[in-house]
Design an enzyme around this catalytic site. Structure first.
Site, short mmCIF file in Angstrom:
data_model
loop_
_atom_site.label_atom_id
_atom_site.label_comp_id
_atom_site.label_asym_id
_atom_site.label_seq_id
_atom_site.Cartn_x
_atom_site.Cartn_y
_atom_site.Cartn_z
N ASN A 85 0.88 -1.17 0.00
CA ASN A 85 0.00 0.00 0.00
C ASN A 85 0.92 1.22 0.00
O ASN A 85 1.50 1.57 1.02
CB ASN A 85 -0.88 -0.04 1.25
CG ASN A 85 -1.94 1.05 1.23
OD1 ASN A 85 -1.89 1.96 0.41
ND2 ASN A 85 -2.88 0.96 2.14
N ARG A 100 -2.34 -2.07 -3.73
CA ARG A 100 -3.56 -1.31 -3.57
C ARG A 100 -3.47 -0.10 -4.49
O ARG A 100 -2.52 0.70 -4.36
CB ARG A 100 -3.70 -0.87 -2.12
CG ARG A 100 -4.95 -0.10 -1.91
CD ARG A 100 -5.13 0.32 -0.48
NE ARG A 100 -6.46 0.86 -0.34
CZ ARG A 100 -7.00 1.21 0.80
NH1 ARG A 100 -6.31 1.07 1.91
NH2 ARG A 100 -8.21 1.70 0.85
N HIS A 104 -13.12 2.64 -1.20
CA HIS A 104 -13.21 1.58 -0.17
C HIS A 104 -13.79 0.29 -0.76
O HIS A 104 -14.33 -0.55 -0.03
CB HIS A 104 -14.15 1.97 1.00
CG HIS A 104 -13.65 3.06 1.88
ND1 HIS A 104 -14.50 4.01 2.41
CD2 HIS A 104 -12.42 3.35 2.35
CE1 HIS A 104 -13.81 4.84 3.16
NE2 HIS A 104 -12.54 4.47 3.13
N ARG A 144 -13.33 15.19 6.81
CA ARG A 144 -13.94 15.55 5.51
C ARG A 144 -15.41 15.88 5.69
O ARG A 144 -16.10 15.24 6.48
CB ARG A 144 -13.81 14.38 4.53
CG ARG A 144 -12.42 14.22 3.98
CD ARG A 144 -12.32 12.98 3.10
NE ARG A 144 -11.36 12.06 3.66
CZ ARG A 144 -11.21 10.80 3.27
NH1 ARG A 144 -11.97 10.30 2.32
NH2 ARG A 144 -10.31 10.02 3.82
N GLU A 158 -8.74 -5.38 4.43
CA GLU A 158 -8.51 -5.02 3.03
C GLU A 158 -7.26 -5.70 2.49
O GLU A 158 -7.22 -6.12 1.33
CB GLU A 158 -8.40 -3.50 2.90
CG GLU A 158 -9.74 -2.81 3.09
CD GLU A 158 -9.62 -1.34 3.41
OE1 GLU A 158 -9.26 -1.00 4.56
OE2 GLU A 158 -9.89 -0.52 2.52
#
Ligand code: ADP
Length: 418
Positions: free
Chosen positions: A11, A95, A184, A245, A388
């Site tokens: 990642n 990823r 996601h 956010r 993940e």
């Protein structure tokens, strides 16, 4: 692919790199390495084996290739390593933030794919160069391994156009590719499969609303194993209220601020880094634990932030449930979804109208995977921890196995012709 085979998951962020080595047969996480502040002469590196930290130190990592080289040396270290030689790693899963409309599934990376990833950089200007950099660094250190891209957007590519398009003139979609993509995806996919297995049903016969609630949060309406709609959009800024956010706002807010003299970068920073729980909570933190404790202590702004957070999620769960013709289960995952019973309770206490009957005791005491709805609740509520990286490892294994099978088939056909 053999059960003992090792899969490396990478990642690669703009200034960080995380690496996880899996033994795919046992789904076991053998080792992890994390380097942050890459590009400075005081990068921080952590290497862990079987979940136990073995090395934590400041290193000089001018770029991702150096950072990767540093961590991989620990993988083969005679004292604290987990493999004898880097040659044991034949498959690497990356990823990748954005697959645009090109990539609908995980894909073996060749030179054409690298060219296509470069073409997608404008859709993820911060992440995509780092993701590509991670692939290039791996090609140097593991020249014989297969690299596979696993996209955050891919699982959402099944959305119909009427869910994914914005009602702005078609030319903006045609010229600039502006539409909803969703993010996601790897997590929504993982919990869709895991929750289906937990319920003892096939994903193809279930209607789910999956809620990935962490610092970044998104929900997905998953009908018969495929995404029908999701809350994030062209970028991960859209949808629910997040740690820092804003989630969705009237687009005219941006125009109003531009007319007040703010620049695009200033608004970008405000909406992505200064908003959400952090911006409203008034306690200098966007961490749900702090928001919950301050709200309970009577801090009005923290209570407002928590109420706004839950309000938006209830809105989407109700809406998505209706869009897919009634959900069989609501699935909670992510740092908040898995761990904050208070945040979950705020949402679940308002979902009786769509058939979710919360088991209060289960919700406040159990840890996932588990049900937190009563046995007679028409709609089940499940906590399902996400993984993940394991999903990336599994998809990488599948893509590489299919590739090897196709090579074997080609060779067999060639031998037959000769
Ligand atoms: P990211 O999007 O960065 O991956 P995470 O999924 O790690 O985020 O989620 C971070 C959020 O999870 C934070 O708001 C944090 O407060 C919350 N969280 C993590 N652990 C707990 C816990 N034990 N109890 C309550 N909230 C938690």
């Amino acid at each position: 692919m053999q059960n003992s085979e090792k899969i490396l998951v990478i990642n690669s962020g703009s200034s960080s790199l995380k690496l996880t080595l899996y033994s795919i047969g046992s789904k076991q996480r053998l080792a992890t390495g994390f380097v942050e502040r890459i590009g400075t002469d005081a990068a921080n590196m952590i290497y862990s084996r079987n979940g136990e930290t073995k090395i934590e130190k400041t290193v000089e990592a001018k770029n991702h290739a150096i950072a990767l080289d540093l961590v991989t040396q620990y993988l083969i270290d005679p004292e604290i390593g987990v493999i004898k030689s880097l040659d044991e790693i034949n498959a690497i899963g990356h990823r990748v933030l954005h697959g645009g409309e090109i990539f609908k599934t995980a894909t073996l990376i060749d030179t054409d794919v690298i060219t296509q990833l470069r073409y997608l950089v404008p859709l993820g200007p911060l992440h995509m160069p780092a993701n590509i950099g991670g692939v290039e660094a791996c090609k140097k250190i593991f020249p014989d391994a297969q690299n596979v891209a696993v996209f955050d957007t891919a699982f959402h590519q099944s959305m119909p156009a009427y869910a994914s398009r914005y009602a702005i003139p078609n030319e903006y979609y045609e010229k600039y590719g502006i539409r909803k993509f969703g993010f996601h995806g790897t997590s929504h996919h993982f919990v869709t499969l895991a929750a289906s297995e937990f319920m003892g049903r096939a994903p193809e016969e279930l209607k789910l609303v999956t809620c990935h609630l962490g610092n970044g949060s998104s929900l997905a309406a998953v009908k018969y194993g495929k995404v029908y709609d999701t809350t994030m959009g062209l970028t991960p800024l859209d949808g629910v209220v997040m740690g820092t956010r804003s989630g969705n706002i009237d687009p005219a807010v941006v125009l109003t601020l531009v007319r007040q003299g703010m620049t695009a970068d200033e608004i970008d920073n405000m909406l992505n880094k200064q908003s959400g729980l952090f911006g409203v909570g008034g306690i200098d933190s966007g961490d749900m634990r702090d928001i919950v404790s301050n709200a309970a202590a009577g801090v009005a702004t923290a209570k407002l932030a928590l109420d706004m957070w839950a309000h938006r999620i209830v809105f989407y769960i109700g809406g998505y449930s209706s869009l897919i013709g009634g959900a069989d289960a609501i699935v909670f995952t992510g740092g908040i979804g898995e761990n904050s019973w208070q945040a979950r309770e705020k949402v679940l206490s308002r979902l009786e109208s769509i058939g979710c009957i919360m088991d209060e005791k289960a919700n406040s005491t159990r840890r996932g995977p588990c049900y937190v709805s009563t046995p007679d609740s028409p709609v089940a509520v499940i906590i399902m921890p996400t993984d993940e990286e394991l999903m990336i490892a599994k998809q990488t294994s599948e893509v590489v196995s299919a590739y090897r099978a196709s090579i074997r088939k080609e060779e067999a056909e060639r031998d037959f012709v000769i």
